[in-house]
Design a protein around this motif. Structure first.
Motif, PDB file in Angstrom:
ATOM      1  N   UNK A   5      -7.612   2.131   0.146  1.00 17.86           N
ATOM      2  CA  UNK A   5      -6.229   3.367  -0.008  1.00 17.86           C
ATOM      3  C   UNK A   5      -5.695   3.256   1.197  1.00 17.86           C
ATOM      4  N   UNK A   8      -2.330   1.381  -1.082  1.00 13.73           N
ATOM      5  CA  UNK A   8      -1.762   1.971  -2.502  1.00 13.73           C
ATOM      6  C   UNK A   8      -0.569   3.307  -1.501  1.00 13.73           C
ATOM      7  N   UNK A  27      -7.384  -3.863  -9.580  1.00 10.07           N
ATOM      8  CA  UNK A  27      -6.130  -3.211  -8.578  1.00 10.07           C
ATOM      9  C   UNK A  27      -7.375  -3.280  -6.829  1.00 10.07           C
ATOM     10  N   UNK A  28      -8.479  -2.444  -7.379  1.00 10.41           N
ATOM     11  CA  UNK A  28      -9.598  -2.589  -6.298  1.00 10.41           C
ATOM     12  C   UNK A  28      -9.606  -4.129  -5.749  1.00 10.41           C
ATOM     13  N   UNK A  31      -7.232  -5.338  -3.140  1.00 11.66           N
ATOM     14  CA  UNK A  31      -6.788  -4.883  -3.143  1.00 11.66           C
ATOM     15  C   UNK A  31      -8.008  -5.327  -1.168  1.00 11.66           C
TER      16      UNK A  31
END
Ligand SMILES: Cc1ncc(C[n+]2csc(CCOP(=O)(O)OP(=O)(O)O)c2C)c(N)n1
Ligand code: SF4
Ligand code: SF4
Ligand code: SF4
Ligand SMILES: [Mg+2]
Lengths: 274, 292
Positions: A5, A8, A27-28, A31
């Motif tokens: 996070x 983000x 997306x996760x 990342x």
């Protein structure tokens, strides 16, 4: 491992994607790959075109560029030439990259410019309401193909191998751990790396083709991959959903990897200025 | 069964180095002059399946297999494996177990039975059989030393305390068999393991509630869109989306921490955090009646 996070723009969340849309899973995983490689947030530029997939750049705390439809590889090429110190990643969709933007993509691959392209393939134009894309399988229903698509579709990886991409891989949104690993490999690759992620669009593709919502779409994409279908048929991946193996000849994993001269690889900003 | 022989069982999961550990044990026992036989089974090792190894030693050994209920020591490199193999230990024997839990990835779990759960960490499980139980956080110890791979040497150190051969044979076997360059760290790990066995250092106590968890499940209701992915993929049926589309935890205790829900949530809305840190107590020796 850092909490993903932190990458983000939390203030922009929750994102606009529909419930269960696998673009968010992708997306996760991405990342996680960035975190694995410990890439500096200020040294990573994400460039996108237009589409639900392209919207992902709005939520990441890197340098981001939301361009025009299909042109992300062109923006990215320019950016990389001007700022070779940046890691440049394109996020694009199947409509964005293979229809309107097909030329930009194949030429970036041909030049072997040192960027990474993540193509989120959901076999449809999600953002504009479920029109058929060059990736929509024959027979599949879309808002523009109410009687079933009559055209053959692109195999994006074969297309890119033909265009000379030096790193080509395909992963499934349903396999987030593999996805992270392959993305990290792609990011590390010197030269043009292309990763096709089999993503989904429960809202249109899932609904029109009666596949179901997010969970069912993940199962559905898995059983199309020959390497995954067998073991999955024995176990139950999504509870209560019977799984039959539906081989489609789709191969996942790293499909091509070679080292060849990188476009403008020796040219630095300084050389240009002098 | 061969006259005067003793048995030991090593168990873990694929990738933990069970086989190397058993080679070290066998080598140490041979250096001490024993006849040794060893046999191993790699379950689905590549996929994190069970791997175990039987070792028998004595003046003469005819078969490597340790009969049920006769092992001197069970060395378990993973908690569920300790529970799985404990029946092989003789009453009054020893169980040396790493409290590390490696939960099989959900997608490959077999969940025909709703009752099947990852076993809670609870040293008292073995009390009725008067087993000498040593629960160790070998991974953490090895990490402190600077190399997780040395965790097995910690376990071996503890195991060594229950086997009657000279310490020098153990150290020679370790130095001989571990990868070149890691001899020192493995020997250091081995010595810490021995100290644990002799309760010279504080030990990790079992979780008082007898569960490996609870892994904390945290839901961000502002971001969650109730898509149902997490609840459908959770192998333990911990989650459910109610009629209003709100995600709820229906069985927090059952969560094994596999994180499948977290990885597959498109909205970054569910997070699983590690189980509570196990409490550290003065010594565990009291549990089996021995003294400091
Ligand atoms: C020049 C131009 N033509 C058409 C559009 C309309 N348009 C917006 S997104 C899109 C398709 C996106 O599809 P895809 O790249 O597959 O993304 P998805 O939404 O499926 O993730 C189209 C045709 C546009 N924005 N600009
Ligand atoms: S329209 Fe389709 S691709 Fe777009 S967010 Fe919704 S489910 Fe995802
Ligand atoms: S997967 Fe995420 S968004 Fe979907 S129900 Fe679970 S927590 Fe909510
Ligand atoms: S709640 Fe999540 S982490 Fe816990 S068992 Fe279910 S899927 Fe695994
Ligand atoms: Mg699309």
């Amino acid at each position: 491992m850092t909490d993903v996070k932190t990458y983000l723009r939390e203030w922009a969340m929750p994102h606009v994607l529909c419930p269960g849309c696998a673009h968010g899973i992708v997306l996760r995983s991405f990342l996680n790959a960035v975190d694995q490689l410990q890439i500096d947030q200020d040294k990573l530029a994400m460039v996108a075109g237009i589409g639900c997939s392209s919207r992902l750049v709005g939520y990441v705390d890197f340098c981001t560029l939301h361009g025009t439809h299909g042109r992300a590889p062109a923006f990215a090429t320019g950016l990389k030439l001007a700022r070779p110190d940046l890691k440049v990643v394109v996020v694009t969709g199947d409509g964005d990259a293979l229809a309107i933007g097909g030329n930009h993509l194949i030429h970036a691959a041909r030049r072997n410019i040192d960027i990474t392209v993540l193509l989120l393939n959901n076999s449809i134009y999600g953002m504009t309401g479920g029109q058929a894309a060059p990736t929509t399988p024959e027979g599949a229903l879309a808002s523009t193909t109410p009687a079933g698509n009559t055209e053959p579709n692109f195999d994006a990886c074969k297309l890119l191998m033909g265009a000379g991409a030096s790193f080509v891989a395909r992963v499934l949104a349903a396999n987030p751990m593999d996805m992270t690993k392959v993305m990290a490999d792609g990011l590390d690759h010197p030269g043009f790396s292309f990763i096709e992620v089999i993503s989904d669009c429960p809202e249109y593709f899932g609904r029109y083709n009666k596949v179901g919502g997010g969970a069912e779409m993940l199962t559905w994409m898995s059983v199309r991959d020959e390497g995954v279908a067998g073991p999955l048929a024995e176990k139950r991946f999504v509870n209560h959903i019977p799984i039959e193996s539906v081989p489609s000849g789709m191969e996942t994993g790293v499909l091509q990897r070679e080292i060849r001269p990188v476009y403008a690889g020796v040219r630095k900003v300084e050389d240009h200025e002098s | 069964m061969s006259e005067g022989s003793q048995g030991l069982l090593l168990a873990g999961v694929g990738g933990q180095g069970v086989i190397l550990a058993s080679m070290i044990v066998a080598d140490a026992l041979m250096r001490a002059g024993h006849d040794v036989k060893q046999s191993e089974v790699h379950g689905m090792a590549q996929r994190g399946g069970s791997v175990f190894s039987h070792i028998r030693w004595g003046e003469r050994v005819d078969s490597p297999l340790v009969p049920l209920g006769s092992a001197e020591v069970l060395a378990a490199f993973e908690w569920a494996e300790a529970v799985r193999w404990v029946e092989y230990v003789r009453d009054g024997g020893a169980v040396v177990a790493d409290v590390r839990t490696i939960v099989p990835p959900g997608a490959c779990n077999d969940h025909r039975s709703w009752l099947r759960r990852y076993p809670g960490i609870d040293g008292e499980l073995f009390d009725s059989r008067h087993l000498k139980t040593r629960l160790i956080d070998a991974t953490a110890t090895a990490e402190e030393l600077g190399n997780v791979r040395a965790a097995n040497s910690v376990i071996l150190g503890t195991v060594a305390a229950f086997i009657d051969i000279d310490n020098k044979h153990w150290e020679a076997a370790i130095a001989h068999l571990v990868p070149k360059g890691t001899e020192e760290i493995n020997l250091a790990a081995f010595r810490i393991g021995r100290d644990v066995a002799e309760a010279r250092v504080p030990q990790t106590a079992p979780d008082p509630e007898g569960f490996s968890g609870p892994h904390q499940i945290e839901i961000n209701h502002v971001w969650c869109k109730g898509c149902d992915i997490c609840s459908r993929v959770c192998p333990e049926y911990c989650l459910a989306v109610d009629v209003d589309g709100k995600l709820t935890i229906i069985d927090a205790e059952a969560c094994t921490g596999c994180k499948l829900c977290e990885a597959l949530c498109p909205d970054f809305a569910i997070e699983i955090s590690a189980p509570r840190e196990p409490a550290v107590v003065g010594n565990q020796a009291a549990a089996d009646g021995s003294t400091l």
